[in-house]
Design an enzyme around this catalytic site. Sequence first.
Site, PDB file in Angstrom:
ATOM      1  N   GLU A  37      -8.833   8.098 -18.140  1.00 15.23           N
ATOM      2  CA  GLU A  37      -8.287   8.492 -19.267  1.00 15.23           C
ATOM      3  C   GLU A  37      -9.283   8.767 -20.380  1.00 15.23           C
ATOM      4  O   GLU A  37     -10.123   7.711 -20.677  1.00 15.23           O
ATOM      5  CB  GLU A  37      -7.174   7.450 -19.810  1.00 15.23           C
ATOM      6  CG  GLU A  37      -6.874   7.529 -21.032  1.00 15.23           C
ATOM      7  CD  GLU A  37      -5.998   8.958 -21.578  1.00 15.23           C
ATOM      8  OE1 GLU A  37      -5.342   9.496 -20.806  1.00 15.23           O
ATOM      9  OE2 GLU A  37      -6.433   9.505 -22.557  1.00 15.23           O
ATOM     10  N   ARG A 111       8.713   5.917 -26.611  1.00 13.23           N
ATOM     11  CA  ARG A 111       7.668   6.447 -25.578  1.00 13.23           C
ATOM     12  C   ARG A 111       6.836   5.195 -25.134  1.00 13.23           C
ATOM     13  O   ARG A 111       6.420   5.177 -23.989  1.00 13.23           O
ATOM     14  CB  ARG A 111       6.728   7.387 -26.085  1.00 13.23           C
ATOM     15  CG  ARG A 111       7.216   8.693 -26.099  1.00 13.23           C
ATOM     16  CD  ARG A 111       6.338   9.608 -27.038  1.00 13.23           C
ATOM     17  NE  ARG A 111       7.161  10.884 -26.700  1.00 13.23           N
ATOM     18  CZ  ARG A 111       6.951  12.039 -26.088  1.00 13.23           C
ATOM     19  NH1 ARG A 111       5.762  11.977 -25.392  1.00 13.23           N
ATOM     20  NH2 ARG A 111       7.428  12.993 -26.241  1.00 13.23           N
ATOM     21  N   TYR A 223      18.518  10.125 -33.080  1.00 10.40           N
ATOM     22  CA  TYR A 223      19.181   9.097 -32.283  1.00 10.40           C
ATOM     23  C   TYR A 223      18.664   7.627 -32.285  1.00 10.40           C
ATOM     24  O   TYR A 223      17.213   7.839 -32.795  1.00 10.40           O
ATOM     25  CB  TYR A 223      19.117   9.549 -30.834  1.00 10.40           C
ATOM     26  CG  TYR A 223      17.816   9.989 -30.270  1.00 10.40           C
ATOM     27  CD1 TYR A 223      16.658   8.917 -29.739  1.00 10.40           C
ATOM     28  CD2 TYR A 223      17.203  11.058 -30.027  1.00 10.40           C
ATOM     29  CE1 TYR A 223      15.572   9.233 -29.315  1.00 10.40           C
ATOM     30  CE2 TYR A 223      15.906  11.784 -29.788  1.00 10.40           C
ATOM     31  CZ  TYR A 223      15.437  10.680 -29.176  1.00 10.40           C
ATOM     32  OH  TYR A 223      13.989  10.736 -28.865  1.00 10.40           O
ATOM     33  N   ASP A 298       2.642  18.396 -17.479  1.00  9.50           N
ATOM     34  CA  ASP A 298       2.509  19.585 -18.553  1.00  9.50           C
ATOM     35  C   ASP A 298       1.186  20.317 -18.055  1.00  9.50           C
ATOM     36  O   ASP A 298       1.333  21.490 -18.501  1.00  9.50           O
ATOM     37  CB  ASP A 298       2.104  18.923 -20.104  1.00  9.50           C
ATOM     38  CG  ASP A 298       3.577  18.629 -20.738  1.00  9.50           C
ATOM     39  OD1 ASP A 298       4.508  18.691 -20.438  1.00  9.50           O
ATOM     40  OD2 ASP A 298       3.285  18.195 -21.928  1.00  9.50           O
TER      41      ASP A 298
HETATM   42  C1  LIG Z   1       8.081  16.865 -30.147  1.00  8.97           C
HETATM   43  C2  LIG Z   1       8.496  16.695 -28.571  1.00  8.97           C
HETATM   44  C3  LIG Z   1       9.502  15.925 -28.036  1.00  8.97           C
HETATM   45  C4  LIG Z   1       9.559  15.530 -26.793  1.00  8.97           C
HETATM   46  N1  LIG Z   1      10.640  15.055 -26.161  1.00  8.97           N
HETATM   47  C5  LIG Z   1      10.697  14.738 -24.890  1.00  8.97           C
HETATM   48  C6  LIG Z   1      11.921  14.078 -24.597  1.00  8.97           C
HETATM   49  O1  LIG Z   1      12.823  13.331 -25.224  1.00  8.97           O
HETATM   50  N2  LIG Z   1      11.915  13.745 -23.246  1.00  8.97           N
HETATM   51  C7  LIG Z   1      11.061  14.420 -22.127  1.00  8.97           C
HETATM   52  O2  LIG Z   1      11.168  14.307 -20.978  1.00  8.97           O
HETATM   53  N3  LIG Z   1       9.976  15.033 -22.692  1.00  8.97           N
HETATM   54  C8  LIG Z   1       9.829  15.239 -23.967  1.00  8.97           C
HETATM   55  N4  LIG Z   1       8.781  15.930 -24.501  1.00  8.97           N
HETATM   56  C9  LIG Z   1       7.514  16.661 -23.552  1.00  8.97           C
HETATM   57  C10 LIG Z   1       6.753  15.116 -23.281  1.00  8.97           C
HETATM   58  O3  LIG Z   1       6.325  14.662 -24.367  1.00  8.97           O
HETATM   59  C11 LIG Z   1       5.537  15.883 -22.211  1.00  8.97           C
HETATM   60  O4  LIG Z   1       6.287  16.530 -21.166  1.00  8.97           O
HETATM   61  C12 LIG Z   1       4.855  14.839 -21.558  1.00  8.97           C
HETATM   62  O5  LIG Z   1       4.337  13.812 -22.420  1.00  8.97           O
HETATM   63  C13 LIG Z   1       3.876  15.164 -20.528  1.00  8.97           C
HETATM   64  O6  LIG Z   1       3.291  14.196 -19.841  1.00  8.97           O
HETATM   65  P1  LIG Z   1       1.923  14.301 -19.122  1.00  8.97           P
HETATM   66  O7  LIG Z   1       1.460  13.128 -18.807  1.00  8.97           O
HETATM   67  O8  LIG Z   1       2.084  15.577 -18.063  1.00  8.97           O
HETATM   68  O9  LIG Z   1       0.816  14.911 -20.507  1.00  8.97           O
HETATM   69  P2  LIG Z   1       0.533  14.303 -21.660  1.00  8.97           P
HETATM   70  O10 LIG Z   1       1.349  13.358 -22.201  1.00  8.97           O
HETATM   71  O11 LIG Z   1      -0.068  15.206 -22.674  1.00  8.97           O
HETATM   72  O12 LIG Z   1      -0.956  13.197 -20.822  1.00  8.97           O
HETATM   73  C14 LIG Z   1      -2.005  13.908 -20.741  1.00  8.97           C
HETATM   74  C15 LIG Z   1      -3.117  12.846 -20.752  1.00  8.97           C
HETATM   75  O13 LIG Z   1      -4.349  13.211 -20.254  1.00  8.97           O
HETATM   76  C16 LIG Z   1      -5.484  12.865 -21.076  1.00  8.97           C
HETATM   77  N5  LIG Z   1      -6.603  13.650 -20.874  1.00  8.97           N
HETATM   78  C17 LIG Z   1      -6.579  15.020 -21.300  1.00  8.97           C
HETATM   79  N6  LIG Z   1      -7.641  15.645 -20.972  1.00  8.97           N
HETATM   80  C18 LIG Z   1      -8.374  14.921 -20.671  1.00  8.97           C
HETATM   81  C19 LIG Z   1      -9.721  14.659 -19.977  1.00  8.97           C
HETATM   82  N7  LIG Z   1     -10.548  15.771 -19.911  1.00  8.97           N
HETATM   83  N8  LIG Z   1     -10.194  13.789 -19.339  1.00  8.97           N
HETATM   84  C20 LIG Z   1      -9.593  12.625 -19.220  1.00  8.97           C
HETATM   85  N9  LIG Z   1      -8.129  12.492 -19.858  1.00  8.97           N
HETATM   86  C21 LIG Z   1      -7.643  13.522 -20.432  1.00  8.97           C
HETATM   87  C22 LIG Z   1      -4.912  12.738 -22.486  1.00  8.97           C
HETATM   88  O14 LIG Z   1      -5.510  12.054 -23.400  1.00  8.97           O
HETATM   89  C23 LIG Z   1      -3.247  11.985 -22.164  1.00  8.97           C
HETATM   90  O15 LIG Z   1      -3.409  10.867 -21.901  1.00  8.97           O
HETATM   91  C24 LIG Z   1       8.743  16.133 -25.933  1.00  8.97           C
HETATM   92  C25 LIG Z   1       7.633  16.719 -26.363  1.00  8.97           C
HETATM   93  C26 LIG Z   1       7.338  16.968 -27.611  1.00  8.97           C
HETATM   94  C27 LIG Z   1       6.198  17.616 -28.306  1.00  8.97           C
END
Ligand SMILES: Cc1cc2nc3c(=O)[nH]c(=O)nc-3n(C[C@H](O)[C@H](O)[C@H](O)COP(=O)(O)OP(=O)(O)OC[C@H]3O[C@@H](n4cnc5c(N)ncnc54)[C@H](O)[C@@H]3O)c2cc1C
Length: 407
Positions: A37, A111, A223, A298
Amino acid sequence: MITSPVTSPFLVIGGGIGGLAAALALARAGHRTRVLERAPEFGEVGAGLQVGPNASRVLDRLGVLDAVTTHAFFPTRLTLRDALTGERLTSLATGDAFRELFGYRYFVAHRADLHRTVLTACEETGLVELLPDKEVLEVRPRRGGAVVRCADGSEYSTYALVAADGVHSPTRRLLIGDGAPTDSGYVAYRGTVPMEVLARHGGLPEPDGMVIWAGPGLHLVQYPVRRGELCNQVATIDTRRYTEHAGDLTAQLRAAFDQACPDVRTGIQLMDTTRRWSLLDRPPATGWSQGAITLVGDAAHPMLQYLAQGACQAIEDSVALADSVDEHPDDIAAAFRAYEARRAPRTARVQSTARDWGEVLHVDGIGGRLRAALLADRAEDDYQAVEWLYGFDAAGTFGHTTRELSA
Ligand SMILES: Cc1cc2nc3c(=O)[nH]c(=O)nc-3n(C[C@H](O)[C@H](O)[C@H](O)COP(=O)(O)OP(=O)(O)OC[C@H]3O[C@@H](n4cnc5c(N)ncnc54)[C@H](O)[C@@H]3O)c2cc1C
């Protein structure tokens, strides 16, 4: 001095919800995993997170549902209201009938609570090594695996690389190369307000539910979180439409909601405007599993937040990944291909529907009146529109809804 890369069976880039859920699912299946991370500490920015039963089903299988929901709030209904008039448009009851059909309640958690619980569960397996302060700068595929290089010069080699590095995923660039994500033009402000502060201004219209106030090119979601002590608020506006005061975040947000009903304006007055998020997504794509490298969350299928499913889909990914590895124990490339084949149709549908739902939320004029007319007679326990979403079982029996399985 030349040092050899540290070798791990599974290497995960990114310790967000997607990366940690994947590490936990792999660990539950007995695989050692290392998570890199880039942040100095593992954690989550932001406030509330809505979790549908499709993700609860997975959290349950991963053995963390009870801990995740310790401080959660279980709304009795999700209500859509007109942000300008305050009129109730429709509701989805999320009480007993909902739980009976989908097996789980709808909940909203902080979260950080969800993230910390999954992190702790990873630690407790004894199979997950969590390394903060490791920004991956380079991913090099190699025969039968991959090598990554971090900003501090360290290198890690692996037989199986899972990139959970978010919407701007550099690993995706390497695999698919489809450029930058699509900027929808919308931005979201999010934060919490103590419920007692909101109560002094009249409180929430439905204290035991969640409300979505929809208006032209804007909406506000409210909420309770942390057992009702805080109110989570997410305010979304189309910056292409609301250009007034564009240089001043607070003024721009307030101007956008200027015509809203008093309840909504109160929420906006209390909104933290120090930070906002651009709402990005991508059209569905394939090719996110190549050789010994795959994507989750994502990085693989970024979506607009309107269905509150981005994190839920990342959670679904985790068990599909672990199950696919189980099915192809001696062939990681085949396992990753099977994982993508399993997930791509599902996540594509959620991505596309999230875009459509954004259109429904943000319509204007005659569109808004048609929306109200169409929704007027909808019963709150009519679950047809959401069965495919919440009834989905990502844990092994993919492609089936709860109702199909029990039929
Ligand atoms: C306003 C808003 C509201 C939302 N509400 C909801 C909800 O109610 N319910 C729901 O299910 N989803 C919700 N989402 C979507 C949700 O937040 C994301 O889909 C989710 O956080 C994706 O998780 P992830 O682990 O794939 O990516 P991320 O949370 O983006 O995590 C990526 C991780 O990788 C790390 N990283 C990136 N690049 C590197 C690198 N080069 N080297 C090492 N580490 C790296 C980052 O630091 C981070 O910790 C919402 C999004 C937004 C914007």
